[in-house]
Design an enzyme around this catalytic site. Structure first.
Site, PDB file in Angstrom:
ATOM      1  N   ASP A 187       0.846  -1.197   0.000  1.00 12.65           N
ATOM      2  CA  ASP A 187       0.000   0.000   0.000  1.00 12.65           C
ATOM      3  C   ASP A 187       0.884   1.251   0.000  1.00 12.65           C
ATOM      4  OD1 ASP A 187      -2.335   1.821   0.806  1.00 12.65           O
ATOM      5  OD2 ASP A 187      -3.273  -0.140   0.849  1.00 12.65           O
ATOM      6  N   SER A 196     -11.594  -0.526   0.076  1.00 16.93           N
ATOM      7  CA  SER A 196     -10.205  -0.662   0.539  1.00 16.93           C
ATOM      8  C   SER A 196     -10.132  -1.138   1.971  1.00 16.93           C
ATOM      9  CB  SER A 196      -9.471   0.680   0.430  1.00 16.93           C
ATOM     10  OG  SER A 196      -9.187   1.014  -0.896  1.00 16.93           O
ATOM     11  N   HIS A 216      -3.552   5.884   3.936  1.00 17.21           N
ATOM     12  CA  HIS A 216      -4.274   4.719   3.420  1.00 17.21           C
ATOM     13  C   HIS A 216      -3.678   3.419   3.947  1.00 17.21           C
ATOM     14  CE1 HIS A 216      -5.930   1.947   0.292  1.00 17.21           C
ATOM     15  NE2 HIS A 216      -6.950   2.781   0.343  1.00 17.21           N
TER      16      HIS A 216
END
Length: 803
Positions: free
Chosen positions: A264, A541, A296
């Site tokens: 990521d 996600s 994220h």
């Protein structure tokens, strides 16, 4: 209150026989043409026109042309070479692409000239008869979905991704000549090459070009596809909590705990909740460290480590059970707050990262990444998805990916006016299809369901109507994307909590503006000491890492389990909730089934459903999980007799449930619509004996034996048909039965059949995993586990005597 006793799941073995699969010789129907002579002349004219057009395009090949063959019915790709042309790719059900050099095209033209002549004896003439037309691969054919929808930048330099026709395999001399000539042409044309990836069925470049150079690429006959680079972005909303309220000491996982890799935007490894479980970090972005300046990756890691952080936070209980490995493959957009891919080809970055962490013992990889410019078009699987399918097979690792987020589109507008009023129609709209890498078959793809429906404003001012969410708890999130994948494979397979959104209700015409505050899931903030311990996030996600968390805990319980077994176990325990199944109206469900060969509308969005953790890790006396890992040869069957005790088979009416799930990881090829080199499937069969079932499947006696009394296939008690489930590489169904008979035995039969083109790519013995769950919850005195264990021991004694 005493907790019910739990037990390790049980393992079962195949029966000591192997059966050849029944094979049928299928005679493909010949396509009748009214005037074969005129048909041949029509094709000949098309060939000449296509070659002349191709000569006007740029080419770096020494000789040869790429042509489109349109056909009706079935086309024998294998023997196209008999007519001078070589199969490259099947682009859709009625279009294939071929390559021919000058000599080959002369042969092709000669055969077309002879078509229809009474004295012409042409080998494989039916191939020519099936053709409808011959055309050239044009600039419009080369445009990706993203370029067709968005166009190209009008000025300045920008990046593009290119796919060349994958002539031969990666190390073949002809492939080498192709890419060397192409790279020299790019250099001479002033096109900057950023990177190249060369795989057997993928030859891909990332380049930097001007608008004029982009047009040159669109008119280059060696190029299959021109695409915009991938995009990925997030904007989490922050929540506050006092860091001093956390426990002073959070213990690290056991040394033997499962190793999970997060690929990521990096992870801020000094977060107090993550730090005890961080094993190793590495950045694959040049000149950048491994830390997360977007948020994220840290948010994904928190959910992967703890699962339901909201529940952990409620009890302030934090016990890491997994080791987290941090692979940074995204970085912060210099012109925004989102995470983007590096300039070099992302697929190559993924390969490098996966191979690095596989060496460190990682078996599970979370990739909450979606390329919004690459929606699945129903044809080939390309890009990141193809790479993951290859890596999953090569390294026996489990990839868990997100389905992608749909945040509306403008041309045409979806939703037109309101996220709330138009829910759930846009869940199945063409604009909200899954995006790369979600179509990958050898992974688990995860969509999102909602938990909360009250926004922060709605909670603060409950007397006012502020924003209203379309989805209630356990319904599909408005932003989740739908399948299916290639050839109708169910995608996503699973769903998990990922958040919700709402429509503002007080301003006229603003209901299409998504509002998310208060509707997301809780996770770790990447700046815990500067901003907050927690962040509130929305998106598929953050549904994917919840499944990653479950997979890691499964691997702790069964450390020898293959990636196939982990996939099979998770899907085997998934259920389609009443909330999801009722999201669509009865009229919409009926209409969709009629137009799509009886497929279930809800399953296109949520797949097999949400994982029930009740007996995911351990069996009980009323719910028992059976496991098997084995391998199978081509064109054969493997039989498993289920060790069902008499008490389970009692004729007295009571609900009993039987679940079966099969998972395997085939070789894949992007130039074929079928994509899978190997196809496996299973059947649940009942019979009076193993010999009874074996005779049914034995190709030597298929004409003499009547069909078995196979009531388990009826729609009344089966969740998913064999036709639907067999499209994927993880397949599952549930049988619910109220009355059984002790006179029948029950068997699961696993079958393998390779595509003709896939036999060389497949192993002689292809591995698979099988999971069966038996449930007898209405029996208050159930001792199902004890009885099944005794039956398994009895079977083992019988097999030992036979040996």
């Amino acid at each position: 209150m005493n907790m019910p006793e739990s037990y390790q799941h049980l393992r079962i073995e195949r029966e000591p026989l192997r059966n050849d699969r029944r094979t049928k010789k299928i005679k493909l129907p010949r396509l009748e043409r009214a005037n074969m002579r005129a048909h041949g002349q029509h094709l000949l004219s098309g060939l000449d026109r296509a070659v002349q057009q191709a000569k006007q395009q740029v080419s770096t090949a020494t000789e040869g042309y790429v042509l489109k063959l349109k056909y009706s019915g079935n086309l024998d790709f294998t023997h196209l070479i008999k007519h001078g042309v070589e199969f490259i790719s099947q682009e859709d059900r009625q279009l294939c692409v071929v390559f021919g050099d000058e000599k080959g095209l002369a042969t092709f033209a000669e055969h077309l000239q002879r078509l229809g002549l009474d004295d012409a004896e042409l080998t494989y003439k039916q191939i020519l008869e099936a053709l409808d037309g011959i055309d050239n691969w044009t600039s419009e054919d080369r445009k990706s979905w993203a370029i067709s929808q968005k166009g190209l930048p009008a000025e300045g330099a920008f990046s593009l991704d290119l796919e060349l026709w994958p002539v031969k395999v990666s190390h073949h001399p002809e492939r080498r000549v192709l890419y060397e000539n192409f790279e020299q042409w790019m250099k001479d044309s002033g096109i900057k090459q950023l990177d190249r990836i060369n795989r057997d069925s993928l030859l891909m470049y990332r380049v930097e070009v001007t608008p004029t150079q982009a047009e040159m690429l669109l008119n280059h006959r060696d190029i299959r596809l021109v695409d915009l680079p991938p995009e990925s972005g997030i904007s989490p909303v922050l929540l506050m909590r006092d860091i001093n309220e956390l426990p002073k000491q959070i213990s690290s996982p056991a040394k033997s705990a499962a190793r999970v890799c997060i690929l990521d935007s990096g992870i801020n490894t000094n977060h107090p909740l993550l730090k005890p479980a961080i094993a190793e970090s590495k950045s694959f972005i040049p000149d950048q460290d491994e830390f997360d300046d977007v948020g994220h990756g840290t948010a994904v890691a928190g959910i992967a480590l703890y699962g339901d952080i909201e529940a952990c936070n409620a009890g302030n209980y934090w016990q890491p059970n997994l080791w987290i490995y941090n692979g940074k493959v995204l970085f912060k957009n210099p012109n925004g707050d989102d995470a983007i891919f590096r300039e070099e080809t992302f697929e190559k970055t993924v390969v490098e990262a996966v191979e690095y962490f596989v060496e460190l013992g990682c078996r599970i990889f979370n990739m909450s990444i979606g390329n919004a410019t690459a929606p699945y078009d129903g044809k080939h699987i390309r890009g990141i998805a193809y790479i993951l399918d290859m890596l999953a097979r090569e390294h026996d690792v489990l990839f868990i990916v997100s389905a992608g987020n749909f945040m509306g589109c403008g041309d045409p507008p979806v939703p037109l006016n309101s996220w709330r009023d138009e829910y759930p129609d846009y869940l199945i709209d063409d604009a909200s299809v899954i995006i790369d890498p979600a179509p990958a078959l050898n992974t688990l793809t995860v969509g999102s369901i909602a938990r909360h429906a009250a926004t922060l404003d709605g909670q603060r001012y409950p007397e006012e109507i502020s924003q209203l969410a379309p989805a209630t708890e356990a319904q599909p999130s408005p932003f989740t994307r739908h399948g299916p994948s290639v050839r109708g494979a169910l995608k996503p397979e699973l769903v998990a909590l990922g958040g919700n959104l709402a429509s503002p209700m007080r301003a006229e015409g603003d209901e299409w503006r998504p509002h998310t505050r208060g509707l997301g899931v809780l996770t770790c903030h990447h700046q815990p000491y500067e901003r907050s311990i927690f962040a509130e996030v929305n998106g598929t996600s953050f549904a994917a890492p919840y499944i990653t968390h479950l997979a890691g805990r499964l691997l702790n319980e069964y450390p020898e389990a293959s990636a196939n077994m982990l996939r099979a176990m998770l899907v085997n325990h998934a259920d389609l909730s009443a909330e999801s199944s009722s999201t669509f109206s009865a009229e919409a469900i009926k209409s969709y089934a009629k137009a799509n060969n009886h497929r279930e509308l809800a399953r296109e969005v949520v797949g097999y459903g949400q994982v029930d953790e009740d007996v995911l890790y351990r069996s009980s006396e009323e719910a028992v999980v059976l496991m098997a890992e084995d391998g199978i040869e081509n064109d054969s069957h493997i039989f498993y007799e289920l060790p069902l005790p008499k008490e389970f088979l009692r004729s007295k009416r009571a609900l009993r449930e039987l679940r079966v799930t099969l998972a395997y990881t085939p070789s894949v090829r992007t130039t074929r619509l079928d994509y899978r080199a190997t196809r496996m499937s299973f059947n649940l069969i009942k019979g009076t004996s193993l010999e009874d079932v074996e005779r049914h499947f034995n190709k030597e006696t298929q004409d003499q034996e009547k069909r078995l009394n196979d009531s388990v296939k009826t729609k009344a008690n089966r969740a998913i048909s064999s036709e639907v489930r067999s499209k994927g590489t993880v397949q599952s169904s549930i049988w619910s039965m109220r009355q059984l008979s002790p006179r029948y035995k029950w068997f699961v039969v696993v079958t393998r059949q390779d595509n003709d083109w896939g036999k060389e790519m497949s192993a002689e013995i292809e591995p698979y995993a099988l999971v069966v769950t038996l449930t007898d919850r209405e029996n208050e005195q159930a001792q199902l586990y004890t009885q099944i264990r005794e039956r398994i021991q009895e079977q083992e004694r019988i097999r030992a005597r036979i040996k």
